[in-house]
Motif scaffolding. Structure first.
Motif, PDB file in Angstrom:
ATOM      1  N   THR A  11       0.841  -1.191   0.000  1.00 23.19           N
ATOM      2  CA  THR A  11       0.000   0.000   0.000  1.00 23.19           C
ATOM      3  C   THR A  11       0.875   1.239   0.000  1.00 23.19           C
ATOM      4  O   THR A  11       1.966   1.249   0.561  1.00 23.19           O
ATOM      5  CB  THR A  11      -0.914   0.036   1.241  1.00 23.19           C
ATOM      6  N   MET A  12       0.398   2.281  -0.647  1.00 24.61           N
ATOM      7  CA  MET A  12       1.091   3.558  -0.638  1.00 24.61           C
ATOM      8  C   MET A  12       0.620   4.357   0.564  1.00 24.61           C
ATOM      9  O   MET A  12      -0.551   4.299   0.927  1.00 24.61           O
ATOM     10  CB  MET A  12       0.784   4.339  -1.921  1.00 24.61           C
ATOM     11  N   GLN A  17       0.130   9.202  -2.115  1.00 26.10           N
ATOM     12  CA  GLN A  17      -1.050   9.088  -2.966  1.00 26.10           C
ATOM     13  C   GLN A  17      -1.620  10.462  -3.296  1.00 26.10           C
ATOM     14  O   GLN A  17      -1.969  10.750  -4.449  1.00 26.10           O
ATOM     15  CB  GLN A  17      -2.103   8.225  -2.272  1.00 26.10           C
ATOM     16  N   LYS A 197       3.203  -3.472  -6.549  1.00 21.03           N
ATOM     17  CA  LYS A 197       2.758  -3.505  -5.158  1.00 21.03           C
ATOM     18  C   LYS A 197       1.438  -2.763  -4.971  1.00 21.03           C
ATOM     19  O   LYS A 197       0.593  -3.161  -4.173  1.00 21.03           O
ATOM     20  CB  LYS A 197       3.825  -2.895  -4.246  1.00 21.03           C
ATOM     21  N   GLN A 198       1.277  -1.666  -5.695  1.00 21.39           N
ATOM     22  CA  GLN A 198       0.071  -0.854  -5.541  1.00 21.39           C
ATOM     23  C   GLN A 198      -1.001  -1.179  -6.581  1.00 21.39           C
ATOM     24  O   GLN A 198      -2.041  -0.525  -6.621  1.00 21.39           O
ATOM     25  CB  GLN A 198       0.424   0.639  -5.635  1.00 21.39           C
ATOM     26  N   ARG A 199      -0.746  -2.184  -7.427  1.00 23.98           N
ATOM     27  CA  ARG A 199      -1.669  -2.465  -8.527  1.00 23.98           C
ATOM     28  C   ARG A 199      -3.094  -2.762  -8.059  1.00 23.98           C
ATOM     29  O   ARG A 199      -4.050  -2.195  -8.609  1.00 23.98           O
ATOM     30  CB  ARG A 199      -1.127  -3.617  -9.372  1.00 23.98           C
ATOM     31  N   GLU A 201      -4.694  -1.780  -5.438  1.00 17.95           N
ATOM     32  CA  GLU A 201      -5.314  -0.559  -4.924  1.00 17.95           C
ATOM     33  C   GLU A 201      -5.666   0.397  -6.061  1.00 17.95           C
ATOM     34  O   GLU A 201      -6.770   0.960  -6.101  1.00 17.95           O
ATOM     35  CB  GLU A 201      -4.356   0.107  -3.938  1.00 17.95           C
ATOM     36  N   ILE A 202      -4.745   0.572  -7.003  1.00 20.25           N
ATOM     37  CA  ILE A 202      -4.994   1.477  -8.128  1.00 20.25           C
ATOM     38  C   ILE A 202      -6.105   0.926  -9.019  1.00 20.25           C
ATOM     39  O   ILE A 202      -6.956   1.676  -9.510  1.00 20.25           O
ATOM     40  CB  ILE A 202      -3.700   1.700  -8.930  1.00 20.25           C
ATOM     41  N   LYS A 353      -8.950   6.817   2.973  1.00 20.82           N
ATOM     42  CA  LYS A 353      -7.569   6.614   3.412  1.00 20.82           C
ATOM     43  C   LYS A 353      -7.256   7.455   4.644  1.00 20.82           C
ATOM     44  O   LYS A 353      -6.561   7.006   5.560  1.00 20.82           O
ATOM     45  CB  LYS A 353      -6.603   6.960   2.274  1.00 20.82           C
TER      46      LYS A 353
END
Length: 374
Positions: A11-12, A17, A197-199, A201-202, A353
């Motif tokens: 997660t970022m 973000q 890693k953030q795929r 979530e995005i 968030k």
């Protein structure tokens, strides 16, 4: 490393973000500003491609290859639009020009009718209130006449030249064709570019944006077309002068909350009063058309076609329309609602968030509930 700022793997953190999305929006607005003069065919072509992609995908399931499916769908759409243009546009243009020219006369006639009703108003409301009503009506009619003049001058000042119309008609379907042809590969390419890693979530954000955009372009667009067809048909059937033009104006402005209904209702009631009075039942019929359809739109059409996918506050939507219209002109008006929908998705994501961050929960709830320090 401190878990308050880093968070769990994959997660970022909130700060990064926010900075990424702010940078994206700054870049987007700057690009729109720089290229605003040439964007119209690309914006319309992209919207057309997004709208037609499900049809092309369906044809692919029926054993069409992507190229043939794209060509068939686009040719059908071009044929429909061309037919509408040839059959309806000249008549609509004539009515709109006539309406703009006749509006000052309608305003004068309405003002004369109000003066004629002055004795009855004095009896019902008293002299002071009757005079106030007369002044209010006179001021409103003056504003309508002024607005008509401004609209006419703006249309004449910003009207597309013949060359630009031809260019728009040629480039828009070409842009739509190539976007549709490469749609799947563009989506795959975008997917591959996302940080691993953030795929997830995005992709979740992009799915929310896609849902919101579908609600705007497909759902809201469907409501807009149905509104325009109904108002134009109903007002023409009752014999209202310039009913076709007024109905189309009311329908096409319905993407702005309450504006389409308000403008169409005011124009229709004013014209109906001058045209039909003392046949008050005809005026009541025009009134019933707008009130009845407003009920149908709010309780049937909008929930079925749009639902809660857009979820944009009307105030934010009107601000976006005014702001982007002032900055980028007609292209800004086209982009305002989709960008407002995207902005709404990102704002809601940022709020989620924030509510899960240590800044909101406090230091004892850093990260995702772990220890404040690692």
């Amino acid at each position: 490393m401190n878990s308050q700022t880093q968070g769990p793997p994959g997660t970022m953190n909130l700060r990064n973000q926010v900075l990424i999305w702010i940078g994206f929006f700054v870049f987007l607005i700057l690009a729109l500003w720089i290229f605003r003069g040439i964007l119209l065919p690309f914006v319309v072509g992209a919207a057309l491609a997004y709208l037609l992609n499900p049809l092309v995908t369906q044809l692919q399931k029926w054993r069409f290859n992507r190229g043939w499916a794209t060509a068939v769908v686009l040719l059908c759409v071009i044929a429909i639009i061309s037919g509408i243009f040839v059959m309806i546009v000249p008549m609509v243009a004539t009515q709109i020009v006539g309406l703009v020219q006749r509006l000052p006369g309608y305003a004068v006639d309405l003002e004369a009718m109000v003066r004629k009703w002055a004795p009855e108003l004095n009896q019902w409301l008293g002299p002071e209130r009757a005079a106030q009503v007369e002044r209010t009506v006179s001021d409103m009619l003056g504003q309508v006449v002024g607005f008509a003049g401004v609209v006419t001058s703006e249309i004449l000042a910003s009207g597309m030249t013949l060359i630009s119309v031809i260019g728009f008609a040629i480039f828009t379907p070409v842009v739509a064709f190539y976007l549709l042809l490469d749609w799947d590969s563009m989506v795959r390419g975008l997917h591959d570019l996302l940080p691993r890693k953030q795929r997830p979530e995005i992709l979740g954000i992009l799915r929310d944006i896609d849902s919101s955009m579908a609600g705007v372009i497909r759902g809201q667009g469907g409501v807009l077309v149905i509104d325009a067809v109904f108002y134009a048909g109903a007002l023409s059937l009752v014999g209202l002068n310039y009913g076709l033009a007024v109905g189309l104006i009311a329908g096409l402005l319905s993407f702005i909350p309450y504006v389409g209904f308000g403008v169409g209702f005011a124009l229709s009631m004013g014209i109906a009063t001058v045209q039909f009075w003392p046949n008050w039942w005809m005026v009541a019929l025009v009134f019933a058309i707008f009130m009845g359809w407003q009920f149908v739109e709010g309780n049937v059409l909008y929930p079925k076609l749009v639902g809660g996918s857009i979820n944009i506050n009307p105030v934010w939507l009107m601000f976006a329309l005014l702001a982007f219209g002032a900055l980028f002109g007609f292209v800004g008006l086209l982009l305002a609602v989709p960008l407002a929908a995207i902005g709404g998705v990102l704002v809601r994501y940022g709020i989620r968030k924030y509510k899960g961050s240590s800044l909101y929960l406090g230091s004892t709830h850093g990260g995702q509930g772990g220890n404040p320090s690692a």
